[in-house]
Design a protein around this motif. Structure first.
Motif, PDB file in Angstrom:
ATOM      1  N   ALA A 127      63.859 -62.440 -32.855  1.00 14.99           N
ATOM      2  CA  ALA A 127      62.752 -61.844 -32.119  1.00 14.99           C
ATOM      3  C   ALA A 127      62.115 -60.719 -32.926  1.00 14.99           C
ATOM      4  N   GLY A 128      60.842 -60.492 -32.672  1.00 17.25           N
ATOM      5  CA  GLY A 128      60.168 -59.373 -33.295  1.00 17.25           C
ATOM      6  C   GLY A 128      60.411 -58.083 -32.538  1.00 17.25           C
ATOM      7  N   PRO A 129      59.820 -56.990 -32.980  1.00 19.01           N
ATOM      8  CA  PRO A 129      59.994 -55.713 -32.288  1.00 19.01           C
ATOM      9  C   PRO A 129      59.228 -55.678 -30.974  1.00 19.01           C
ATOM     10  N   ASP A 130      59.652 -54.787 -30.089  1.00 10.27           N
ATOM     11  CA  ASP A 130      58.910 -54.482 -28.852  1.00 10.27           C
ATOM     12  C   ASP A 130      58.832 -55.649 -27.880  1.00 10.27           C
ATOM     13  N   ALA A 131      59.805 -56.552 -27.889  1.00  8.77           N
ATOM     14  CA  ALA A 131      59.819 -57.642 -26.913  1.00  8.77           C
ATOM     15  C   ALA A 131      59.925 -57.070 -25.509  1.00  8.77           C
ATOM     16  N   PRO A 139      50.357 -54.968 -22.746  1.00 10.78           N
ATOM     17  CA  PRO A 139      49.317 -54.969 -23.783  1.00 10.78           C
ATOM     18  C   PRO A 139      49.883 -54.439 -25.091  1.00 10.78           C
ATOM     19  N   LEU A 140      49.385 -54.969 -26.198  1.00 11.21           N
ATOM     20  CA  LEU A 140      49.828 -54.493 -27.506  1.00 11.21           C
ATOM     21  C   LEU A 140      49.284 -53.095 -27.756  1.00 11.21           C
ATOM     22  N   ALA A 141      50.124 -52.235 -28.243  1.00 14.80           N
ATOM     23  CA  ALA A 141      49.693 -50.877 -28.550  1.00 14.80           C
ATOM     24  C   ALA A 141      48.842 -50.870 -29.816  1.00 14.80           C
ATOM     25  N   GLY A 142      47.663 -50.275 -29.704  1.00 14.52           N
ATOM     26  CA  GLY A 142      46.830 -50.090 -30.884  1.00 14.52           C
ATOM     27  C   GLY A 142      46.015 -51.289 -31.309  1.00 14.52           C
ATOM     28  N   SER A 143      46.088 -52.413 -30.598  1.00 17.17           N
ATOM     29  CA  SER A 143      45.297 -53.588 -30.964  1.00 17.17           C
ATOM     30  C   SER A 143      45.125 -54.483 -29.750  1.00 17.17           C
ATOM     31  N   PRO A 161      49.809 -58.558 -36.315  1.00 17.23           N
ATOM     32  CA  PRO A 161      50.614 -57.383 -36.661  1.00 17.23           C
ATOM     33  C   PRO A 161      51.388 -57.648 -37.944  1.00 17.23           C
ATOM     34  N   ALA A 162      51.701 -56.592 -38.676  1.00 19.45           N
ATOM     35  CA  ALA A 162      52.323 -56.752 -39.994  1.00 19.45           C
ATOM     36  C   ALA A 162      53.618 -57.541 -39.924  1.00 19.45           C
TER      37      ALA A 162
END
Length: 325
Positions: A127-131, A139-143, A161-162
């Protein structure tokens, strides 16, 4: 398809495959916005999931079905304080919008937006971060975009995201292989106006207790009267001519009994075999293999897809009985 995706021989079990490390499955989807205080009431009555009491921040899977419970689309609902986003994961987004528009009355406090393009990205391997917790979104922070569990939903033109951009997207053959392995229905093979959610392993997206809604009577009868006549299964086969395992090819048993039909088919390179999905009639669900078409040697080995959710008890979940079903 990369070499890591291939079976080592025609006899290898293709369902043992795992996607490459740090990859992602990226799926185009349709995004439909509904605003207004009656949004959940309308979606509750027009789709298969219990939505009227949903709370902001909830994410629920549902099915868009017709009066006879035929599946038109698989969708996700992201509830917020002003309405909801309807994410058409598979099926025709414009047809879903048109169906909703036809049932809206002037008195309904719902504003129906246009269909826009988006992409659902599922990280594979880890999994990626912030699941977010299961069944919730944020909502995604900053985008622009949304976090759905460990998946990301992004507008089609939004940058990745990167951490997600560092993951390699599955090649088309790999992506289809992953879908087949999970048993995720897709148009037009499985979602074509002729199947219902129970047949396709989507029972968790159906509420049988929420009261009246489009298709409810048919789904209730299927559950009450053991009415699910076929179910989705995976199949695998060694090297055959393409026409022997083409989509639409009927399945039969050793006596010639009609046992099902192939709905999806994927060939491995270099004659290393085939995999796919099929709708198998109830009386043959316990069979380990069936024959494809009229080819005596075209034997397909069957298995239960990884993501298949069995129909409710009494709705045709068994495989016993005579071959007349």
């Amino acid at each position: 398809m990369t070499s890591s995706s291939l079976p080592t021989s025609a006899a290898a079990d293709p369902w043992d495959w795992t996607p490459p490390v740090l990859s992602r499955w990226s799926q185009p989807v349709g995004l439909l916005r509904l605003d207004g205080p009656d949004t959940l009431r309308v979606l509750h009555g027009q789709t298969s999931q219990a939505l009227e009491a949903a709370r902001p921040g909830q994410w629920l899977g549902t099915c868009c079905i017709g009066p006879t419970a035929r599946l038109g689309a698989v969708a996700e609902v992201l509830v917020d304080a002003d309405g909801a986003w309807l994410v058409i994961v598979d099926g025709d987004p414009e047809a879903v919008r048109l169906a909703l528009d036809r049932v809206l009355f002037p008195a309904d406090k719902v504003r129906l937006g246009p269909v826009t393009a988006a992409t659902l990205h599922q990280p594979l391997g880890s999994a990626g971060p912030d699941a977010t917790p299961t069944g919730t979104w944020a909502p995604l922070a900053g985008s622009s975009g949304w976090q759905l569990g460990d998946a990301l939903l992004l507008p089609a033109d939004a940058p990745l995201p990167a951490w997600l951009a560092e993951r390699s997207p599955l090649e088309p053959q790999e992506a289809e292989r992953w879908r087949l392995q999970q048993g995720l229905p897709a148009a037009p093979g499985e979602i074509n106006g002729d199947t219902n959610p129970f047949e396709l392993g989507l029972a968790a997206r159906v509420s049988l207790t929420k009261g009246c809604y489009v298709g409810q009577e048919t789904l209730a009868k299927l559950a009450t009267y053991d009415g699910v006549k076929q179910q989705l299964r995976r199949w695998q086969a060694t090297a055959f001519p393409a026409e022997a395992v083409a989509v639409g090819t009927p399945l039969r048993d050793e006596t010639g009994g009609r046992a099902g039909v192939i709905t999806s088919s994927l060939k491995f390179p270099a004659d290393q075999g085939w995999i796919g999905l099929a709708l198998v009639r109830r009386a043959w669900l316990q069979e380990p293999a069936l024959l494809a078409g009229d080819a005596a040697n075209a034997r397909l080995r069957l298995s239960l897809p990884a993501a298949f959710q069995s129909p409710p008890v009494g709705a045709g979940g068994g495989g016993g009985g005579g071959k007349a079903s």
